[in-house]
Structure formats: C-alpha cells, structure tokens
Design an enzyme around this catalytic site. Sequence first.
Site, short mmCIF file in Angstrom:
data_model
loop_
_atom_site.label_atom_id
_atom_site.label_comp_id
_atom_site.label_asym_id
_atom_site.label_seq_id
_atom_site.Cartn_x
_atom_site.Cartn_y
_atom_site.Cartn_z
N LYS A 24 0.82 -1.21 0.00
CA LYS A 24 0.00 0.00 0.00
C LYS A 24 0.85 1.25 0.00
CE LYS A 24 -4.45 -1.19 1.85
NZ LYS A 24 -4.99 -1.85 3.00
N ARG A 25 2.00 1.17 0.65
CA ARG A 25 2.87 2.35 0.73
C ARG A 25 3.36 2.79 -0.65
NH1 ARG A 25 6.73 -0.17 4.11
NH2 ARG A 25 5.11 -1.70 4.44
#
Length: 480
Positions: A251-252
């Site tokens: 997600k980062r």
Amino acid sequence: MTVRVRIAPSPTGNLHIGTARTAVFNWLFARHEGGQFILRVEDTDEERSKPEFTENILAGLRWLGMEWDEGPFFQSQRLDLYGQTIQTLLDKGLAYRAYDTPEELDAMREAQKAKGQAPRYDNRHRDLTPEQQAAFEAEGRPAVIRFKIDDSRTITWNDLVRGPVTWQASDLGGDMVVARAASAATIGQPLYNLAVVVDDIDMAITHVIRGEDHIANTAKQILLYEALGAAVPAFAHTPLILNQTGQKLSKRDGVTSISDFQKMGFVAPALANYMTLLGWSAPDANERFTLADAAKLFSFDRVNKAGAKFDWDKLDWLNSQYLHDMQPAALLELVLPYFQEAGYTVDGSTDRDWLLLLMALIGPSLTRLTDAVDQSRFFFTETLPFADDAKTQLQLEGVAAVIQGILDGLTSQNPASLDDLKTLVNDVTKAQGVKKGLVMKSLRAALMGALQGPDLMESWAILRQRGFDVARLKEALALV
Ligand code: GLU
C-alpha cells in the site's frame, strides 16, 4: 488430462495486483492448454470477508478480460465438506483435538525463545489419553484440530517455475491447526490449508499456480493430499511483485488494487498486458499483446524465479500506446466518466460530434485517461486564468490590434470551419503587417491562457463550436 486451474481470492480486500497477476498466469496457462479456469472465493474468514470485496474482485477480473469457466464457488457454502474431511482425518488417527490455552501456547513459545529455538508447536496434545481428554473437556476448554506432521519427512516437488523444491517437515512448525477452536466434540471453522486442499481435490485441480509466498503452505498441503489419499497436483510458484527498492509491493507504494489502477486512468488491455510482463516474457521479446495472444505463447519456462520489479514507466508507456491507437468513439466511452467526475457539463449524446473531435485532438497525447481531464479543461470552462507567460505575450506590441482584428473578423464573417479560421488568421496577419508567429502565439495565449497545449487551430475550431472563443478574446483584450 484436461488442465484445470483456479484463482482463489480471499474477499478480505479489493482485487489486489498480486492476486490479479496470479489470475493472469492461471488464465494464460488454462487458455494455452485448452483447459478450464475456475474461480473460487475463499471466504471462510467470516469477520474479514465482505460481499463488497467479492463484488470488487469479480468486477476486476471481468474488467481485465479474464472470464472464468466455472464458479464462482464460495467456500462458505462448502463447510460440510471440510467438516467431513476433518472428521475422516480424526477417525483415521491422522488428526487430533488439542486443548492448549492461549496462555499455555505463549509460555511454550517463550520457553523456546529463551533456548534460542524457533517457535513451533511441540505436539504436546498429540497422544492424550481418553482420561486426559475428558478432563480438559470437563474443564470446558475449547479444542482446535491439529493435523499430525511427521517431523522426519522430507517433502519435495518439482515446481514448474523453481525446479525441485525441498522442505523438511521439521521446519513446518509442528502439528498444524486445520480447524479453529470449538467446544469439545464439535469441529470449528476450517482453516486455509485444509479447505484449499479439500477444494483442489474436489474440483480436480491439476495445476496450482500461485505466489511464492505460499511455498511453505505447499509443503503442508502435500502432506494433506497424501493423508487423504489424493493425487498431488503440479505446483508453480510465481515471483513476487517488487517495488523500485526491491521490497514487496505494498500500500505504501500508492496502489494495491486493480480498481485503484482503474481510477488512475489505466485501461484494462494495457494493465492486463503489463501484468503478463511481471515475471514472464514472450519468446520473441515483443512486449505488446492481448491476453489471448500471450496465451498462445505462454509457458512456465519463461517465468522468472526472481521477483518482478514494478515499472511505472513501462506501464505508462503501454497505456499510452493503447490510448493512441484507440478510435475517438472508443476513447470517448472511457473518458466520459472522468469528465463527469471532474464536473464538466457534457452530454454524451447531444454533444457527441463535438466530443469526438475533442477525442481525436487529445487522444494522441494521452498517457492515462485522467490526462484527458487536464488537457480538456480549457474546452469546458468559459473563462480561464491566464498564466504569467501568456500575460507577457499579450502585452507585446501589436498584440492588441491583432486580437481586435480577429474579433472583428469573427463578428463580420462568422467563420466556422478550420479552413475559414485559417483564412482569418492569414488575413489579420497581412492586414496588421506582423509575423504569423506573433499572431499564432498571441492567439494561443488569449484562447488557452497558456503558451503550450494541443494544436492551436484545431483547438480553436473545437472551442468555437462551444462559443467560448469570443469571450476569451475579449478577456485577453481587457488585459492588454
Ligand atoms: N486464498 C488464498 C490467497 O488469496 C489462495 C492461495 C492459493 O492459491 O492457494 O492467498
């Protein structure tokens, strides 16, 4: 033998890029072999599974062009089958009830840690006497079901991607839990490794193709196949998708799900094409193809063992190629929702001809569909802010007379076609005795409020159909 493969997403989140890429490889292999591609939704985790995630996953697979031949099957509707299988394992003495409390398990792990050992279940409840069991049950302790793992075993398989893989059973963490805790004499919620094997046997899956993060599960699952007397399928573990720094894509990194990519303006054939390249390459080094074309060429020999780096530039490049090749009508269909979301007032049917001209104009310079919003803003807003360089241009000597000349011509001749507008520009250039470059640059500054943008004359013709050009020219004149 008919090849039968499956994609088995857990609906605990939207369709993840990793799952979608696994689906691509399964789909390619199934189509290459003339086999079946099966969709199975692994929704036994009641708390984390949500119907909206299932919707998202199904929609994402369809959007990418991967229709399934069977399913979707839902594990939540197959619980009886798992229960029966667990009962069989219990009856055969291959599994047993373990009554350890969470505190006891914690204490066991702490003790192992203190001795510098890897944490594992020490199989302490494997051989309880009936009296010991009865005592735990009388205490009201819930029981998990554990499948016996023979630590002396070595498990090997010939992975279609990685070649021979060997695991020591002693590295699998002790007897494994196959069903969550339930009160004595009942069987709790079945866990992943058990349910997946039961289903892969029941659905006659011939090849299990999934991410390499499942390798340890494969070793455990092979022991379950053997315990159930079933043929072991072939396994292919595909490489992980990595970010630019070599870590697992997360997600980062700004994206996780296919619907995120969709919102970012990628088109399905480009994204599907790109995903085939995440770990596989075509024998002829071609990088642009449909899924159907890739399926003709697909084989596991050309799937890499090493992680696949996610390359935004390549994805953008592919996406731009698909957009540039698109006919205006097809592009319009894809762009309209973005226009509507941006708040542009358009009617896809009454404005259709005008919109098609706009698509033909901007199509060749799009990288993502979202670019269409920025590149078209100027056609949807009656007044625009003027950029500094545009203002400077408008202040140059002679520009006011040029703009006035254009305005006069528009009023007296009312030109509509591209050719008529070109004639007007030439006439004004001659009448004012200036260079054509000055006229064009000033016109661009006045109409677009900027010195860069799409083709000036075509843009003007399109803008004129909306009637925004006169207002803009007047506004520019007011600045001078
Ligand atoms: N539900 C599992 C997952 O989403 C499936 C893994 C498998 O293919 O066996 O990771």
